[in-house]
Design a protein around this motif. Sequence first.
Motif, PDB file in Angstrom:
ATOM      1  N   GLU A 141       5.908  85.116  -4.291  1.00 18.09           N
ATOM      2  CA  GLU A 141       6.524  85.631  -3.169  1.00 18.09           C
ATOM      3  C   GLU A 141       6.656  84.705  -2.045  1.00 18.09           C
ATOM      4  O   GLU A 141       7.405  84.739  -1.109  1.00 18.09           O
ATOM      5  CB  GLU A 141       5.791  86.814  -2.687  1.00 18.09           C
ATOM      6  CG  GLU A 141       4.332  86.765  -2.495  1.00 18.09           C
ATOM      7  CD  GLU A 141       3.657  87.129  -3.541  1.00 18.09           C
ATOM      8  OE1 GLU A 141       3.859  86.837  -4.738  1.00 18.09           O
ATOM      9  OE2 GLU A 141       2.419  87.961  -3.501  1.00 18.09           O
ATOM     10  N   ALA A 158      10.935  80.191  -1.236  1.00 18.04           N
ATOM     11  CA  ALA A 158      11.999  80.631   0.170  1.00 18.04           C
ATOM     12  C   ALA A 158      12.561  79.140   0.344  1.00 18.04           C
ATOM     13  O   ALA A 158      11.759  78.166  -0.110  1.00 18.04           O
ATOM     14  CB  ALA A 158      11.244  81.144   1.071  1.00 18.04           C
ATOM     15  N   GLY A 184      17.921  86.134  -1.004  1.00 15.68           N
ATOM     16  CA  GLY A 184      18.388  87.720  -0.733  1.00 15.68           C
ATOM     17  C   GLY A 184      17.568  88.441   0.368  1.00 15.68           C
ATOM     18  O   GLY A 184      17.943  89.681   0.588  1.00 15.68           O
ATOM     19  N   LYS A 185      16.706  87.832   1.304  1.00 17.37           N
ATOM     20  CA  LYS A 185      16.058  88.415   2.455  1.00 17.37           C
ATOM     21  C   LYS A 185      16.328  87.701   3.562  1.00 17.37           C
ATOM     22  O   LYS A 185      16.922  86.668   3.542  1.00 17.37           O
ATOM     23  CB  LYS A 185      14.731  88.323   1.914  1.00 17.37           C
ATOM     24  CG  LYS A 185      14.149  89.094   0.731  1.00 17.37           C
ATOM     25  CD  LYS A 185      12.630  89.193   0.598  1.00 17.37           C
ATOM     26  CE  LYS A 185      12.456  89.979  -0.598  1.00 17.37           C
ATOM     27  NZ  LYS A 185      10.960  90.037  -0.691  1.00 17.37           N
ATOM     28  N   GLN A 186      15.840  88.289   4.650  1.00 14.16           N
ATOM     29  CA  GLN A 186      15.948  87.765   6.001  1.00 14.16           C
ATOM     30  C   GLN A 186      14.950  86.507   6.288  1.00 14.16           C
ATOM     31  O   GLN A 186      14.012  86.550   5.649  1.00 14.16           O
ATOM     32  CB  GLN A 186      15.954  88.742   7.030  1.00 14.16           C
ATOM     33  CG  GLN A 186      17.257  89.744   7.274  1.00 14.16           C
ATOM     34  CD  GLN A 186      17.004  90.706   8.224  1.00 14.16           C
ATOM     35  OE1 GLN A 186      15.824  91.076   8.934  1.00 14.16           O
ATOM     36  NE2 GLN A 186      18.125  91.177   8.746  1.00 14.16           N
ATOM     37  N   ARG A 187      15.576  85.827   7.297  1.00  9.89           N
ATOM     38  CA  ARG A 187      14.518  84.743   7.462  1.00  9.89           C
ATOM     39  C   ARG A 187      13.485  85.284   8.389  1.00  9.89           C
ATOM     40  O   ARG A 187      13.430  86.174   9.155  1.00  9.89           O
ATOM     41  CB  ARG A 187      15.036  83.654   8.427  1.00  9.89           C
ATOM     42  CG  ARG A 187      14.420  82.410   8.967  1.00  9.89           C
ATOM     43  CD  ARG A 187      15.220  81.345   9.291  1.00  9.89           C
ATOM     44  NE  ARG A 187      16.224  81.784  10.551  1.00  9.89           N
ATOM     45  CZ  ARG A 187      17.119  81.010  10.982  1.00  9.89           C
ATOM     46  NH1 ARG A 187      17.334  80.187  10.404  1.00  9.89           N
ATOM     47  NH2 ARG A 187      17.776  81.674  12.070  1.00  9.89           N
ATOM     48  N   GLU A 188      11.852  84.477   8.050  1.00  9.19           N
ATOM     49  CA  GLU A 188      10.904  85.142   8.631  1.00  9.19           C
ATOM     50  C   GLU A 188      10.009  84.004   9.349  1.00  9.19           C
ATOM     51  O   GLU A 188      10.200  82.954   8.713  1.00  9.19           O
ATOM     52  CB  GLU A 188      10.065  86.117   7.849  1.00  9.19           C
ATOM     53  CG  GLU A 188       9.686  85.190   6.479  1.00  9.19           C
ATOM     54  CD  GLU A 188       8.875  86.072   5.433  1.00  9.19           C
ATOM     55  OE1 GLU A 188       9.000  87.339   5.633  1.00  9.19           O
ATOM     56  OE2 GLU A 188       8.203  85.611   4.746  1.00  9.19           O
ATOM     57  N   SER A 210       0.926  87.314   6.303  1.00  5.46           N
ATOM     58  CA  SER A 210       1.144  86.988   4.619  1.00  5.46           C
ATOM     59  C   SER A 210       0.701  85.831   4.181  1.00  5.46           C
ATOM     60  O   SER A 210       0.462  85.376   3.145  1.00  5.46           O
ATOM     61  CB  SER A 210       2.676  87.324   4.443  1.00  5.46           C
ATOM     62  OG  SER A 210       3.486  86.347   4.982  1.00  5.46           O
ATOM     63  N   GLN A 232      13.019  81.512   4.279  1.00  7.08           N
ATOM     64  CA  GLN A 232      14.018  82.586   3.995  1.00  7.08           C
ATOM     65  C   GLN A 232      14.114  82.763   2.576  1.00  7.08           C
ATOM     66  O   GLN A 232      14.582  81.844   1.752  1.00  7.08           O
ATOM     67  CB  GLN A 232      15.320  82.225   4.353  1.00  7.08           C
ATOM     68  CG  GLN A 232      16.490  83.249   4.041  1.00  7.08           C
ATOM     69  CD  GLN A 232      17.876  83.100   4.872  1.00  7.08           C
ATOM     70  OE1 GLN A 232      18.369  82.120   5.480  1.00  7.08           O
ATOM     71  NE2 GLN A 232      18.560  84.229   4.990  1.00  7.08           N
ATOM     72  N   PRO A 233      13.311  83.837   1.826  1.00  9.95           N
ATOM     73  CA  PRO A 233      13.278  83.978   0.627  1.00  9.95           C
ATOM     74  C   PRO A 233      14.785  84.311   0.112  1.00  9.95           C
ATOM     75  O   PRO A 233      15.538  85.004   0.812  1.00  9.95           O
ATOM     76  CB  PRO A 233      12.624  85.236   0.403  1.00  9.95           C
ATOM     77  CG  PRO A 233      11.521  85.379   1.747  1.00  9.95           C
ATOM     78  CD  PRO A 233      12.573  84.829   2.657  1.00  9.95           C
TER      79      PRO A 233
END
Length: 115
Positions: A88, A91, A42-46, A62, A39-40
């Motif tokens: 990038e 996370a 401010g972003k959603q978990r991926e 990625s 989870q970066p």
Amino acid sequence: QVQLVESGGGLVQPGGSLGLSCVASGITFHFYDMVWYRQPPGKQRELVARISSGGGTNYADSVKGRFTISRDNDKNTVYLQMNSLKPEDTADYSCRANWGINVHWGQGTQVTVSS
């Protein structure tokens, strides 16, 4: 009591490498598919990478060619080797164990890629 404990996170420069580990206890490890998520800020978990109970692997586009997921059933451990790290990739990285309806999460470990 089920526990998943991640380790190996930290600060690394771009282009560097880190290896994460996730040790499981309280489960029959070799039954479980193991997945690394991140989870970066401010972003959603991926989903990052997955390894099935049989050893088959899948990766997010990625990270293909840079990250490698593996497991050692004798040590109840799943690994994530991360090479050629990029900013990038910064996370919180967590591991998940799932077998049917049984799902367990670790607490996460922070990876920061910065110069």
